[in-house]
Scaffold this active site. Structure first.
Site, short mmCIF file in Angstrom:
data_model
loop_
_atom_site.label_atom_id
_atom_site.label_comp_id
_atom_site.label_asym_id
_atom_site.label_seq_id
_atom_site.Cartn_x
_atom_site.Cartn_y
_atom_site.Cartn_z
N ASP A 1 2.37 -4.06 -0.78
CA ASP A 1 2.55 -2.60 -0.71
C ASP A 1 3.30 -2.14 -1.95
OD1 ASP A 1 2.67 -0.32 1.73
OD2 ASP A 1 4.24 -0.07 0.22
N ASP B 1 -1.17 1.19 -1.22
CA ASP B 1 -0.70 2.36 -1.98
C ASP B 1 -0.35 2.03 -3.44
OD1 ASP B 1 1.36 0.85 -0.94
OD2 ASP B 1 2.37 2.50 0.06
N HIS C 1 9.60 -1.15 6.15
CA HIS C 1 10.88 -0.49 5.81
C HIS C 1 11.87 -0.51 6.97
CE1 HIS C 1 9.36 0.82 2.01
NE2 HIS C 1 8.42 1.61 2.53
N HIS D 1 5.60 -0.07 -2.20
CA HIS D 1 7.04 0.09 -1.93
C HIS D 1 7.65 -1.25 -1.55
CE1 HIS D 1 5.11 4.02 -0.97
NE2 HIS D 1 6.14 4.47 -1.67
ZN LIG Z 1 4.11 1.82 0.79
#
Ligand SMILES: [Zn+2]
Length: 310
Positions: free
Chosen positions: A162, A245, A125, A164
């Site tokens: 991931d 995740d 991120h 996200h």
């Molecule tokens: Zn994540």
């Protein structure tokens, strides 16, 4: 030939405070799982610190200095609502970033077939000038730039499973034809980017999944979108942003992957690396917040990497 496992005890000293999901116990859980006899043949090394020059290929010097200056003498400081630093965070971030860079060096040198970096804080991120989503420096994107500059790689790919979207990696690669970013992730979800039509200069391949999607949709996204694009790109080095995740037990999202899905995607990425770049692959931990699911998923990921190395 072997799989290299890189970590460093300093990664435990990045303290995000009570109740934060991105916590040191995540690495302890992975370490416990990788202590099993099945992992005896891993080549284990401590991650070196990243050189600031390597970090500054991606992050402007002013940003790196801002992160360093933000490190408190004690307690915590918030860089945004969920990105927190403590006195140990600078060293942890240098070791976490250094792991991916050093892994590229070792795999490029032929000292290992592939590598897994069990480190924190995570990175995907972190945008060039912005810390966010628990991330300070984007280790995988920095490692991609390092592979180009230090080893002459012409086309470097990052695949990110991931849950996200890796907005930081996408932002870093956005206008770079010779850097590939492919991601499966839940949408809608933090950070909000990762739509199908975000394609950069034809080098970004997002495959958003819906809350509740399971391994069938996950595998279909790879089979129909990311793997064909990766094949067409033909990388000469492959990096993985390995977040776990998307597991059905994870508290931060609503996808329904299980360990076998992570083994499957790892196998497919190894196949692609085998076809295009002599198997040269470095995987780095991103998210994963249910300790049991994280440990068992990371373990099967590493076991699959080792299968390719033996
Ligand atoms: Zn994540």
């Amino acid at each position: 030939m072997t799989t290299l496992l890189l970590t460093h005890p300093a990664c435990l000293l990045h303290d995000t405070g009570y109740g934060h999901p991105e916590r040191a116990d995540r690495l302890r859980a992975i370490d416990d799982a990788l202590a099993a006899a099945a992992f005896n043949s891993l080549k284990r090394e401590e991650a070196p610190r990243a050189d600031l020059a390597a970090i500054e290929r991606l992050h402007p010097k002013a940003y790196v200095e801002m992160v360093k200056a933000s490190i408190p003498q004690r307690d915590h400081k918030m860089l945004d609502s969920d990105t927190i630093v403590s006195p140990g965070s600078w060293e942890a971030a240098l070791r976490a970033t250094g792991a991916s860079i050093y892994a590229v060096d070792r795999v490029m040198a032929g000292d290992a077939d592939n590598a897994f970096c069990a480190v924190r804080p995570p990175g995907h991120h972190a945008e060039p000038s912005r810390a966010m989503g628990f991330c300070l420096f984007n280790g995988v994107a920095i490692a991609a730039l390092h592979a180009r500059v230090a080893h002459g790689a012409e086309r470097v790919a990052v695949v990110d499973f991931d849950v996200h979207h890796g907005n930081g990696t996408q932002a870093a690669f956005w206008s770079e034809r010779d850097l590939f970013y492919g991601s499966t992730h839940q949408m809608p979800l933090f950070p909000g980017t990762g739509a199908l039509d975000e394609t950069g200069v034809g080098n970004i391949f997002n495959a958003p999944l819906k809350p509740g999607d399971d391994g069938d949709e996950f595998r279909a996204a790879y089979e129909t979108r990311i793997l064909p694009a990766l094949d067409a790109f033909a990388p000469d080095f492959l990096l993985i942003s390995a977040g776990f995740d998307a597991h059905l037990k994870d508290p931060l999202a609503q996808l329904r992957m299980v360990e076998a899905d992570f083994a499957w995607v790892t196998g497919k990425l190894l196949e692609a690396a085998g076809k295009h770049c002599k198997g040269k692959l470095v995987s780095t931990l991103e998210g994963g917040y249910d300790l049991d699911a994280l440990a068992s998923s990371a373990a099967i990921h590493v076991e699959t990497l080792m299968g390719a190395a033996s």
